[in-house]
Design an enzyme around this catalytic site. Structure first.
Site, PDB file in Angstrom:
ATOM      1  N   SER A 182     -37.630 -15.824 -15.909  1.00 50.61           N
ATOM      2  CA  SER A 182     -38.847 -15.033 -16.843  1.00 50.61           C
ATOM      3  C   SER A 182     -39.685 -14.925 -17.598  1.00 50.61           C
ATOM      4  O   SER A 182     -40.428 -14.855 -18.401  1.00 50.61           O
ATOM      5  CB  SER A 182     -38.682 -13.497 -16.316  1.00 50.61           C
ATOM      6  OG  SER A 182     -37.237 -13.551 -16.818  1.00 50.61           O
ATOM      7  N   HIS A 210     -41.002 -12.062 -10.235  1.00 52.85           N
ATOM      8  CA  HIS A 210     -42.153 -12.332 -10.874  1.00 52.85           C
ATOM      9  C   HIS A 210     -43.367 -13.431 -10.249  1.00 52.85           C
ATOM     10  O   HIS A 210     -44.281 -13.905  -9.872  1.00 52.85           O
ATOM     11  CB  HIS A 210     -41.985 -13.396 -11.655  1.00 52.85           C
ATOM     12  CG  HIS A 210     -41.158 -13.055 -13.439  1.00 52.85           C
ATOM     13  ND1 HIS A 210     -42.460 -11.449 -14.167  1.00 52.85           N
ATOM     14  CD2 HIS A 210     -40.477 -12.357 -13.996  1.00 52.85           C
ATOM     15  CE1 HIS A 210     -41.918 -11.224 -15.556  1.00 52.85           C
ATOM     16  NE2 HIS A 210     -40.845 -11.368 -14.942  1.00 52.85           N
ATOM     17  N   LYS A 241     -45.290  -5.996 -11.581  1.00 56.98           N
ATOM     18  CA  LYS A 241     -46.182  -7.420 -11.751  1.00 56.98           C
ATOM     19  C   LYS A 241     -47.182  -7.488 -11.265  1.00 56.98           C
ATOM     20  O   LYS A 241     -48.104  -7.069 -11.105  1.00 56.98           O
ATOM     21  CB  LYS A 241     -45.418  -8.560 -12.162  1.00 56.98           C
ATOM     22  CG  LYS A 241     -43.746  -7.922 -12.885  1.00 56.98           C
ATOM     23  CD  LYS A 241     -42.799  -8.386 -13.373  1.00 56.98           C
ATOM     24  CE  LYS A 241     -41.621  -7.974 -14.060  1.00 56.98           C
ATOM     25  NZ  LYS A 241     -40.994  -7.942 -14.404  1.00 56.98           N
TER      26      LYS A 241
HETATM   27  C1  PLP Z   1     -39.207  -7.467 -14.355  1.00 59.44           C
HETATM   28  C2  PLP Z   1     -38.700  -7.965 -13.676  1.00 59.44           C
HETATM   29  C3  PLP Z   1     -37.181  -7.136 -13.631  1.00 59.44           C
HETATM   30  C4  PLP Z   1     -38.062  -5.486 -13.737  1.00 59.44           C
HETATM   31  O1  PLP Z   1     -38.739  -4.959 -12.870  1.00 59.44           O
HETATM   32  P1  PLP Z   1     -39.136  -3.698 -13.502  1.00 59.44           P
HETATM   33  O2  PLP Z   1     -40.350  -3.255 -11.950  1.00 59.44           O
HETATM   34  O3  PLP Z   1     -41.122  -3.873 -14.267  1.00 59.44           O
HETATM   35  O4  PLP Z   1     -38.244  -2.361 -13.556  1.00 59.44           O
HETATM   36  C5  PLP Z   1     -35.848  -7.044 -12.653  1.00 59.44           C
HETATM   37  N1  PLP Z   1     -36.251  -8.591 -12.774  1.00 59.44           N
HETATM   38  C6  PLP Z   1     -36.878  -9.735 -13.231  1.00 59.44           C
HETATM   39  C7  PLP Z   1     -36.423 -10.926 -12.732  1.00 59.44           C
HETATM   40  C8  PLP Z   1     -38.017  -9.089 -13.717  1.00 59.44           C
HETATM   41  O5  PLP Z   1     -38.631  -9.968 -14.526  1.00 59.44           O
END
Ligand code: PLP
Length: 386
Positions: A182, A210, A241
């Protein structure tokens, strides 16, 4: 006078201030999108994970409105009690079909999925191998599990192999990794990780947060992109996302899903997501399935921008995706560069420890389908003056 037991917080906050590590909350007005209004000023937005622009897509809003009329908003209970509506069930079936797995399970967030899944799979007497740059939700899942945690160097399969060789004494073994990291925007070497998992009879949990909706011919993520989706038995994704909604999910075998529905504490002991949210997520899946050009164009644009940034002399590390960090090293430089970019109308968040390791502060460019060539040209120009 008795002293305030919370007074240490003021001291700790001042310490964060002094080290340029204090975060301030920003509030935006109106909808998420390639342009965003923050504190009364408009910016080009390079800070959202809304990669396909679906967060403000009218089709999602329309799906929410009509579902809310029929189902109301709140779920009212955890899924195992009375919180799981037909919309939740439909979405889980859609997610399984989208991922090409037997079944899927919907969590409130991706964070809840990761932090719930790992402790449901391993415990005392077991071992988890975790990439050094894994997301906080995977790290917390490892900690909550009480299994032995062995952190391997980022994307280093040799290192992982040497740790696996010494792990035969544990009851169960689990490898956990982001598929698309990320902060660095690089991809995990999934084929090699699958080889290791198979050789050492190890479970493999891949977090596509992502990559869902962005990578792979059908938008399933990096596992699909690298041709190993059938070899990744535990696949986590998020609806928050690229899918522009909210919520996390796990896709896998029916047995895995049945087990998680019984044992993942963040699933069992949390109120189900609002039913209209499921309608929004299904509308987003329709769009991802019907409009593959969005992700193809986004990744091509990202490749072009990476090339231009490298040519301009910026250190973007190993980025191979729509997430492009500009690595500046110390916190002060990252903050100063972000401030200059803001003065030029560009919102590019500075990323500092603990989100990245000390000495790796960066500006994180998050590219979206709605960014125009003009916006990217302005970004490059603004960077040149930063
Ligand atoms: C953003 C993210 C999450 C969490 O997801 P949410 O739905 O925002 O709680 C989990 N793993 C990674 C790698 C992320 O970047």
């Amino acid at each position: 006078m008795p002293s305030d037991p919370l007074s240490w917080i003021d001291v700790a906050l001042r310490d964060l201030d002094a080290r340029d590590l204090r975060r301030r909350l920003n509030t935006h007005d109106g909808a998420q999108g390639p342009r965003i209004a923050i504190d009364g000023r408009e910016y080009t937005n390079f800070g959202a994970n809304d990669y396909l622009g679906l967060a403000s897509d009218p089709r999602l809003a329309a799906a929410v409105t009509s579902a809310a009329q029929e189902f109301g908003w709140g779920a009212g209970a955890s899924p195992l009690v009375t919180g799981r509506s037909v919309l939740h069930e439909q979405l889980e079936h859609r997610l399984a079909a989208f991922e090409g797995t037997e079944a899927a399970l919907l969590f409130n967030t991706g964070f809840a999925a990761n932090s719930g899944v790992i402790p449901a799979l391993v415990g005392e007497g077991d071992v988890v191998f975790s990439d050094a740059l894994n997301h906080a939700s995977l790290i917390d899942g490892c900690r909550l599990s009480r299994a032995t945690v062995q952190v391997y160097r980022h994307n280093d399969c040799e290192h992982l192999n040497s740790r696996l060789r010494e792990a035969s004494g544990f009851r169960r073994r689990l490898i956990v990794t982001d598929s698309l990291f990320s902060m660095d925007g690089d991809l995990a070497p999934l084929p090699a990780l699958c080889d290791l998992a198979e050789r050492y009879e190890c479970m493999l949990h891949v977090d596509e947060a992502h990559a869902t909706g962005v990578f792979g011919q059908r938008g399933r993520g990096v596992a699909e992109h690298l041709g190993v989706e059938d070899r990744v038995p535990i696949r986590v994704g998020t609806l928050s996302k690229a899918l522009g909604a909210s919520g996390g999910f796990v896709a896998g075998s029916q047995a895995l899903i049945d087990w998680l529905a019984n044992r993942a504490r963040s699933y069992v002991f949390s109120t189900a997501p609002p039913p209209p949210l499921c309608a929004a997520a299904m509308a987003a899946l329709d769009i991802v399935e019907c409009e593959p050009d969005m992700r193809t164009i986004l990744l091509a644009t990202a490749a072009g921008l990476r090339e231009q940034l490298r040519a301009a002399g910026w250190n973007i590390g190993p980025s191979a995706s729509q997430i492009i960090p500009i690595i500046l090293g110390d916190e002060q430089r990252a903050l100063a560069a972000a401030t200059t970019l803001r003065e030029h109308g560009m919102w590019v968040p500075p990323i500092r420890p603990p989100t990245v390791p000390t000495g790796k502060a960066c500006l994180r460019i998050s590219l979206a389908a709605g960014h125009t060539p003009e916006m990217l040209a302005e970004l490059l120009k603004a960077l040149a003056s930063a």
